[in-house]
Scaffold this active site. Structure first.
Site, PDB file in Angstrom:
ATOM      1  N   HIS A   1       0.860  -1.177   0.000  1.00 46.89           N
ATOM      2  CA  HIS A   1       0.000   0.000   0.000  1.00 46.89           C
ATOM      3  C   HIS A   1       0.902   1.235   0.000  1.00 46.89           C
ATOM      4  CE1 HIS A   1       1.070  -0.696   4.207  1.00 46.89           C
ATOM      5  NE2 HIS A   1       0.881   0.595   4.399  1.00 46.89           N
TER       6      HIS A   1
ATOM      7  N   LYS B   1       7.786  -4.511  -7.185  1.00 48.47           N
ATOM      8  CA  LYS B   1       7.888  -4.403  -8.647  1.00 48.47           C
ATOM      9  C   LYS B   1       7.958  -5.771  -9.324  1.00 48.47           C
ATOM     10  CE  LYS B   1      11.710  -2.083  -7.978  1.00 48.47           C
ATOM     11  NZ  LYS B   1      11.979  -2.437  -6.547  1.00 48.47           N
TER      12      LYS B   1
ATOM     13  N   ARG C   1       5.014   2.401  -6.029  1.00 51.49           N
ATOM     14  CA  ARG C   1       6.274   1.694  -5.851  1.00 51.49           C
ATOM     15  C   ARG C   1       7.137   1.960  -7.091  1.00 51.49           C
ATOM     16  NH1 ARG C   1       4.330   1.299  -1.582  1.00 51.49           N
ATOM     17  NH2 ARG C   1       4.282  -0.473  -0.150  1.00 51.49           N
TER      18      ARG C   1
ATOM     19  N   HIS D   1      14.735   4.637   2.403  1.00 45.66           N
ATOM     20  CA  HIS D   1      14.856   3.178   2.248  1.00 45.66           C
ATOM     21  C   HIS D   1      15.722   2.580   3.359  1.00 45.66           C
ATOM     22  CE1 HIS D   1      14.880  -0.667   0.228  1.00 45.66           C
ATOM     23  NE2 HIS D   1      16.193  -0.659   0.109  1.00 45.66           N
TER      24      HIS D   1
END
Length: 379
Positions: A45, A346, A49, A268
């Site tokens: 969610h 991905k 992405r 990240h």
């Protein structure tokens, strides 16, 4: 006792993709999750992405990414949904850093079309960005973003069209082999299946039953800012490519303005360990927000500081930061996909195809050997 050809445990990004590929190949499929499809309690969610091909993490991912891209486009055609937007991606950092050097290594290995830029050249093309003069940048024009919730919904809808059943409200507590099949125990009932596909996300440690590895679940924050609150403006913010910056203080990434929430930015690196994925503090952490706003001030200074939205997602980290995908080392009736370490979504379209191969055929032609669950020795 109900019986299905395949039970899929976990109906997030990977589980819905697996259900779609399995059902399209004619299997009777039951996909189980504690929460409804599209929930915001796991890792699938948060609007977008990144999707990229020149993969800095390792060149071995590139063949998988090529197929992933094909399958996302195929899913768009089958469902009529817009899922994959090619906005380009500019990655910047020290020339010998993990990101820039890694992108160039994958591009060289696989003959990918990426453009190498000096800092001055990058800033001339994207004047909203800022970076040190001694940095380098690489631009991948065919990279972009996936609409994450729409992707999950599209796979689930495709699966349901082919007869897959989705049920939520009960967790998978245990599973065992029985004869040439599998028995799955939920909070409500016992279900029989020919094969089991495990896509447990942050609950991997409980369901995979592997001697190694152990997983670490991290809480990650996503932030959105209104570009109109600064000098950038909404139109200029919408025209930006996706961006990823390898800085001395961490790896930060983000997306152009897509809707009224504005520009999305996240880190990240870092993250807070989570002991129980069912009980996660989803409030804003002032320290995390300060790091994001420090990155904005240094590298995207035209964006104002009016925060419009915040969400929390979870990373399920493997010890080496790479996925675990394959048949269970001890139970060949079980296929698994876990430990996506914050960079897996991905690949979901491809992982669904791989899991269908493994569950129905016991093997796959896709080159996933480097992701084998057996690469971690038992301790």
């Amino acid at each position: 006792m109900r019986r299905f050809d395949v039970v899929v445990a976990g109906a997030g990004g990977m589980g819905t993709a697996a259900a779609a590929h399995l059902a399209r190949r004619g299997a009777s499929v039951l996909a189980l999750d504690r929460f409804p499809v599209g929930h915001a309690r796991g890792s699938s969610h948060g609007q977008t992405r990144l999707i990229r091909l020149a993969y800095f993490e390792h060149p071995d991912y590139v063949p998988l990414l090529r197929r992933s891209r094909e399958l996302w486009r195929e899913l768009e055609r089958e469902t009529g949904e817009d899922l994959f937007m090619e906005t380009g991606l500019v990655s910047a950092g020290p020339a010998d850093g993990e990101v820039v050097a890694g992108v160039l290594r994958s591009a060289t290995t696989h003959g990918l079309d990426v453009e190498r830029l000096s800092a001055a050249e990058a800033l001339a093309r994207w004047p909203a960005l800022a970076m040190p003069a001694d940095w380098s940048a690489v631009f991948e024009a065919q990279a972009g973003w996936l609409a994450v919730e729409a992707c999950v919904a599209a796979h689930a809808a495709l699966a349901a069209t082919h007869g897959a059943v989705f049920e939520h409200g009960a967790g998978v507590r245990d599973w065992r082999l029985e004869g040439d099949g599998v028995v799955v125990e939920t909070d409500r009932e016992t279900i029989a299946a020919g094969r089991l596909v495990l896509c447990p996300g942050p609950w991997a440690g409980d369901l995979l039953r592997l001697a190694a590895p152990s997983f670490t679940v991290l809480r990650k924050s996503l932030f959105w800012y209104d570009p109109a609150a600064g000098c950038l403006g909404p139109d200029a913010a919408a025209a930006l490519p996706c961006f990823a910056f390898d800085t001395p203080t961490g790896f930060f990434y983000g997306f152009p303005r897509i809707d009224g929430r504005g520009i999305k930015v996240a880190e990240h690196t870092g993250g807070q360990p989570v002991s129980d994925p069912l009980h996660v503090d989803r409030r804003i952490d002032p320290g995390e927000q300060s790091r994001i706003e420090g990155w904005l001030a240094a590298h995207l200074p035209g964006v104002g500081r009016r925060r419009t939205a915040h969400e929390v997602c979870l990373y399920t980290m493997s010890p080496d930061g790479h996925f675990l995908v394959g048949l269970h080392p001890h139970d060949p009736q079980v296929a698994l996909a876990a430990g996506f370490s914050g960079h897996g979504f991905k690949f979901a379209s491809l992982i669904g195809e791989v899991l269908a191969d493994l569950a129905l055929d016991g093997r796959t032609e896709h080159p996933i050997g480097f992701l084998a669950p057996t690469r971690f020795p038992a301790t």
